[in-house]
Design a protein around this motif. Structure first.
Motif, PDB file in Angstrom:
ATOM      1  N   MET B 140       2.015  -7.494   4.005  1.00 21.86           N
ATOM      2  CA  MET B 140       2.731  -8.631   4.593  1.00 21.86           C
ATOM      3  C   MET B 140       1.719  -9.703   4.981  1.00 21.86           C
ATOM      4  O   MET B 140       0.611  -9.380   5.414  1.00 21.86           O
ATOM      5  CB  MET B 140       3.472  -8.191   5.858  1.00 21.86           C
ATOM      6  CG  MET B 140       4.547  -7.157   5.611  1.00 21.86           C
ATOM      7  SD  MET B 140       5.332  -6.593   7.176  1.00 21.86           S
ATOM      8  CE  MET B 140       6.710  -7.709   7.269  1.00 21.86           C
ATOM      9  N   PRO B 141       2.114 -10.973   4.843  1.00 25.90           N
ATOM     10  CA  PRO B 141       1.200 -12.038   5.278  1.00 25.90           C
ATOM     11  C   PRO B 141       0.906 -11.897   6.781  1.00 25.90           C
ATOM     12  O   PRO B 141       1.809 -11.545   7.553  1.00 25.90           O
ATOM     13  CB  PRO B 141       1.980 -13.320   5.016  1.00 25.90           C
ATOM     14  CG  PRO B 141       3.067 -12.946   4.073  1.00 25.90           C
ATOM     15  CD  PRO B 141       3.360 -11.504   4.302  1.00 25.90           C
ATOM     16  N   PRO B 147       8.880  -9.590  14.806  1.00 25.95           N
ATOM     17  CA  PRO B 147       9.991  -8.636  14.673  1.00 25.95           C
ATOM     18  C   PRO B 147      10.078  -8.005  13.286  1.00 25.95           C
ATOM     19  O   PRO B 147      10.451  -6.842  13.146  1.00 25.95           O
ATOM     20  CB  PRO B 147      11.231  -9.496  14.936  1.00 25.95           C
ATOM     21  CG  PRO B 147      10.740 -10.696  15.669  1.00 25.95           C
ATOM     22  CD  PRO B 147       9.350 -10.931  15.188  1.00 25.95           C
ATOM     23  N   LYS B 148       9.693  -8.779  12.245  1.00 28.55           N
ATOM     24  CA  LYS B 148       9.734  -8.211  10.883  1.00 28.55           C
ATOM     25  C   LYS B 148       8.683  -7.116  10.721  1.00 28.55           C
ATOM     26  O   LYS B 148       8.925  -6.085  10.102  1.00 28.55           O
ATOM     27  CB  LYS B 148       9.503  -9.310   9.845  1.00 28.55           C
ATOM     28  CG  LYS B 148      10.667 -10.279   9.746  1.00 28.55           C
ATOM     29  CD  LYS B 148      10.615 -11.085   8.471  1.00 28.55           C
ATOM     30  CE  LYS B 148      11.902 -11.880   8.316  1.00 28.55           C
ATOM     31  NZ  LYS B 148      11.924 -12.672   7.099  1.00 28.55           N
ATOM     32  N   VAL B 149       7.513  -7.370  11.273  1.00 31.55           N
ATOM     33  CA  VAL B 149       6.448  -6.369  11.214  1.00 31.55           C
ATOM     34  C   VAL B 149       6.899  -5.120  11.978  1.00 31.55           C
ATOM     35  O   VAL B 149       6.785  -3.986  11.485  1.00 31.55           O
ATOM     36  CB  VAL B 149       5.140  -6.931  11.819  1.00 31.55           C
ATOM     37  CG1 VAL B 149       4.062  -5.849  11.842  1.00 31.55           C
ATOM     38  CG2 VAL B 149       4.667  -8.149  11.029  1.00 31.55           C
ATOM     39  N   ALA B 150       7.456  -5.342  13.172  1.00 36.39           N
ATOM     40  CA  ALA B 150       7.903  -4.215  13.999  1.00 36.39           C
ATOM     41  C   ALA B 150       8.995  -3.423  13.293  1.00 36.39           C
ATOM     42  O   ALA B 150       8.994  -2.186  13.299  1.00 36.39           O
ATOM     43  CB  ALA B 150       8.396  -4.725  15.348  1.00 36.39           C
ATOM     44  N   GLY B 156       8.540   3.532   9.689  1.00 39.40           N
ATOM     45  CA  GLY B 156       7.430   4.442   9.417  1.00 39.40           C
ATOM     46  C   GLY B 156       6.415   3.941   8.403  1.00 39.40           C
ATOM     47  O   GLY B 156       5.552   4.694   7.960  1.00 39.40           O
ATOM     48  N   ALA B 157       6.514   2.676   8.012  1.00 37.75           N
ATOM     49  CA  ALA B 157       5.606   2.182   6.975  1.00 37.75           C
ATOM     50  C   ALA B 157       4.240   1.819   7.552  1.00 37.75           C
ATOM     51  O   ALA B 157       4.109   1.520   8.735  1.00 37.75           O
ATOM     52  CB  ALA B 157       6.213   0.961   6.292  1.00 37.75           C
ATOM     53  N   ASN B 158       3.244   1.829   6.669  1.00 37.91           N
ATOM     54  CA  ASN B 158       1.906   1.359   6.999  1.00 37.91           C
ATOM     55  C   ASN B 158       1.821  -0.112   6.603  1.00 37.91           C
ATOM     56  O   ASN B 158       1.830  -0.445   5.416  1.00 37.91           O
ATOM     57  CB  ASN B 158       0.880   2.191   6.219  1.00 37.91           C
ATOM     58  CG  ASN B 158      -0.518   1.619   6.329  1.00 37.91           C
ATOM     59  OD1 ASN B 158      -0.911   1.137   7.389  1.00 37.91           O
ATOM     60  ND2 ASN B 158      -1.260   1.673   5.220  1.00 37.91           N
ATOM     61  N   VAL B 159       1.783  -1.016   7.577  1.00 33.59           N
ATOM     62  CA  VAL B 159       1.734  -2.450   7.272  1.00 33.59           C
ATOM     63  C   VAL B 159       0.284  -2.877   7.081  1.00 33.59           C
ATOM     64  O   VAL B 159      -0.575  -2.590   7.912  1.00 33.59           O
ATOM     65  CB  VAL B 159       2.400  -3.270   8.395  1.00 33.59           C
ATOM     66  CG1 VAL B 159       2.186  -4.775   8.164  1.00 33.59           C
ATOM     67  CG2 VAL B 159       3.891  -2.954   8.479  1.00 33.59           C
ATOM     68  N   VAL B 160       0.023  -3.541   5.939  1.00 30.86           N
ATOM     69  CA  VAL B 160      -1.324  -4.040   5.624  1.00 30.86           C
ATOM     70  C   VAL B 160      -1.232  -5.562   5.535  1.00 30.86           C
ATOM     71  O   VAL B 160      -0.405  -6.083   4.780  1.00 30.86           O
ATOM     72  CB  VAL B 160      -1.814  -3.487   4.257  1.00 30.86           C
ATOM     73  CG1 VAL B 160      -3.273  -3.857   4.029  1.00 30.86           C
ATOM     74  CG2 VAL B 160      -1.616  -1.979   4.179  1.00 30.86           C
ATOM     75  N   PHE B 161      -2.036  -6.255   6.313  1.00 30.42           N
ATOM     76  CA  PHE B 161      -1.923  -7.716   6.319  1.00 30.42           C
ATOM     77  C   PHE B 161      -2.729  -8.364   5.212  1.00 30.42           C
ATOM     78  O   PHE B 161      -3.737  -7.821   4.744  1.00 30.42           O
ATOM     79  CB  PHE B 161      -2.348  -8.273   7.681  1.00 30.42           C
ATOM     80  CG  PHE B 161      -1.367  -7.941   8.769  1.00 30.42           C
ATOM     81  CD1 PHE B 161      -0.101  -8.511   8.772  1.00 30.42           C
ATOM     82  CD2 PHE B 161      -1.690  -7.021   9.769  1.00 30.42           C
ATOM     83  CE1 PHE B 161       0.810  -8.197   9.766  1.00 30.42           C
ATOM     84  CE2 PHE B 161      -0.780  -6.698  10.768  1.00 30.42           C
ATOM     85  CZ  PHE B 161       0.484  -7.286  10.760  1.00 30.42           C
TER      86      PHE B 161
END
Lengths: 409, 409
Positions: B140-141, B147-150, B156-161
């Protein structure tokens, strides 16, 4: 309004009769469920969530937050005609009037009906009167919001303006009655209105049984699950002793919906609870029950603007089990919540259930989620089995423009 | 993502297969109707309503506004899991991956999946991966709304910026793939995604037939009418030649939903139309079809933020009937509308249907209500009988805080 002496007795059987009478005119609104909200309801509140509420935990307390188990069934009266349960009472009142001996012969159809309301009852009565082919005169305060006036006129009603106080509105309504011969159909304080509103509770009870049956029957088959929200079949034990609801909670303003719900559950073993906002004493029914005396005036600016009204006389009699055939059985309890809790519940209904509801509709869910007294009661009375709790979402008439205030960015 | 060479052919039969595969994981979302909106859709627009639109009438013209007759059936994918149709494609992609020979043996379950998305696809893939017990890496940018990241992490996803441009996002996704061995699941431009999204159209077709059958069968009986919105039985002639829909309209962004809908209607005689916003050239597919060439970039700030994307390559092939088994049959037409029309349709969905939908979801209704080209086509092709038109409400993930901007007080 049909004369009081001709009203059907305040019993479940009369609600069933009322339902037969209005069935052609009202929607059988859907009942929805939501796993995420059930999970949240069945999780103890954190100490932080309780901060600033009447149930804030003392430091170093051994007390713990309540741990109820709740499965919620939402009766979507926001999807009812005119966008609120009020259509039920209005259609029933009109149908009863049509049945009153001598009313039609006395020119009833050309004289029509009158009420004083600027809210959902105004639109409901306008629609019911138009459907029956009679005029509706709606007395509204001069300061009413333009969209409400337009909506009421949109259903063909004759809007008559008045001052804003109750006596000013009643005086204008009296004048209209004197001039036109129209019958008064009050918004909540009348047996016919109570019986009509009770039909929502009746449908809810039926629909939960149907949904559970369908869930059990539908394992692995297609099409039998009518909505997206029905709980997966596996979560419904086939031999569950109670086939439907354990309890229903409805919001309480004037008390028409709540009293009707009480009647709808008479003799079924289903408990009925009321939910109120606590701001500025809008919890008049909660306080009245504690004092054993109806509180007659309320002045509150709660965001749950449909619940700023004191409970009516007939409504109070039903809620306290004082009607002739109630055998002392009234409402099982009233619970109140603050504005922050109402707003949080409203957010869940909008964000998670994707339903547009008015703030008053969010009050019962707010009680189920945040009122620790209620939650402790569920924990204690239901035990680990938990309760299937019906929640009446009373209406969805909220202006989109108000969202900016309710949820500022 | 399953390897392209192993994908099922792009046909209706493959959509039916996809539906069988994902049925345990997705909701069969309800189909709702609304009399008021039908009436408005079947009323000619006034000269005033057309002012400022591309269909504004010239002074003293003999032209008149279109007079189509429309009965609308809304497929509520805003009530789908994660709040949008995207759950369908994501679950199907994961199920196909699990079936790929050698994938599991090669450690597929521990390597998981990756995608670049800040919207509904991110949450959909996160949920589908968690359900299957594998990790999901979501690029994600850095500037994504909190809220979208949260929400994505909540599944349960791993968010990578990453940076915000497409190349920056792809570079980070490539890096994740190299490091983890995760498979890419793109948001729309892949046959599996198209087939998965097509299942919404399939259900819609089934549900309208069921509802009409139930409506006819239910006259006077109780309980058979599953929702509040089904048209009264009397309005459905028992011997109607077409038992279901005449046409379906879906919004078109990347084109996964629209292409899937086209496949779902193959060979049924049901026409499929796409709807786009016109602002800043977001109507890339409409323009592309006119030019006979896919438009590859779009830069628009339309409020329909799910539709700011150009149509994908596989999607374009389906829409233009260029896939091997399409026999030249693609989408029957694309239509675009302006921001004011989208906002007006959004208001109707919120106020009248009481449904929370995101602005992108309102675009097909806006076309049905305001695009005079489309409306003239309905008038001409359907005649006085009119059309039963299915409308896919694609999603409901909109922040409550944005309502203040969308509908200022």
């Amino acid at each position: 309004m049909a004369d009081l002496s001709t009203c059907r007795p305040l019993t479940r059987a009369s609600v069933v009769e009322a339902h037969e009478l209005i069935r052609p005119f009202v929607h059988r609104t859907p009942v929805l469920t939501n796993c995420t909200i059930d999970e949240f309801a069945s999780t103890p509140r954190t100490a932080k969530e309780l901060e600033g509420t009447p149930w804030e935990l003392a430091e170093n307390t051994v007390e713990r937050p309540a741990q109820p188990k709740l499965r919620l069934w939402f009766k979507c009266e926001n999807l009812q005609r005119i966008g609120a349960f009020k259509a039920r009472g209005a259609f029933y009142a009109i149908e009863r009037l049509k049945q009153e001996p001598g009313w039609a012969a006395g020119g009833g159809f050309s004289k029509g009906v009158v009420t004083h309301s600027s809210g959902n009852h105004a639109q409901a009565l306008a629609l019911a009167a138009r459907t029956a082919g009679m005029p509706a005169h709606i007395v509204m305060p001069q300061i009413s919001a333009a969209p409400k006036v337009a909506a009421t006129r949109g259903y063909g009603a004759n809007v008559v303006f008045s001052g804003s106080t109750a006596p000013e509105r009643l005086a204008v309504a009296d004048k209209v009655m004197a001039e036109t011969g129209a019958r008064m159909v009050p918004p909540y304080d009348h047996p016919d209105i109570i019986l009509g509103q009770g039909t929502a509770g009746l449908e809810l009870q039926e629909q939960v049984v149907e949904a559970k049956d369908a869930g059990v029957a539908a394992t692995g088959t297609k099409g039998a699950q009518p909505t997206a929200f029905l709980r997966a079949p596996t979560s419904v034990p086939p031999s569950t002793p109670n086939p439907g609801l354990d309890a229903i909670m409805a919001p309480c303003g004037g008390g028409g919906l709540l009293a009707g719900t009480v009647l709808s559950a008479q003799g079924t073993g289903i408990r009925v609870f009321g939910a109120e906002p606590s701001l500025d004493g809008a919890d008049d029914c909660t306080r009245g029950l504690a004092q054993g005396k109806r509180i007659e005036t309320v002045s509150s600016l709660t965001i749950a603007d449909g619940l700023r009204t004191p409970v009516g006389v007939h409504n109070w009699a039903v809620l306290t089990g004082k009607t002739p055939k109630s055998q002392g059985q009234g409402v099982h309890g009233l619970y109140a919540v603050g504005e922050d809790q109402i707003r949080a519940a409203l957010r869940l209904l909008l964000e998670r259930m994707k339903l547009v509801v008015e703030p008053s509709s969010a009050v019962p869910l707010a009680v189920a989620l945040y009122n620790e007294e209620f939650r402790r009661r569920v924990e204690k009375e239901a035990g680990p089995e938990g309760w299937d709790l019906g929640i009446v979402l009373s209406g969805g008439n909220v202006s989109l423009e108000s969202f900016g205030t309710l949820f500022p960015s």
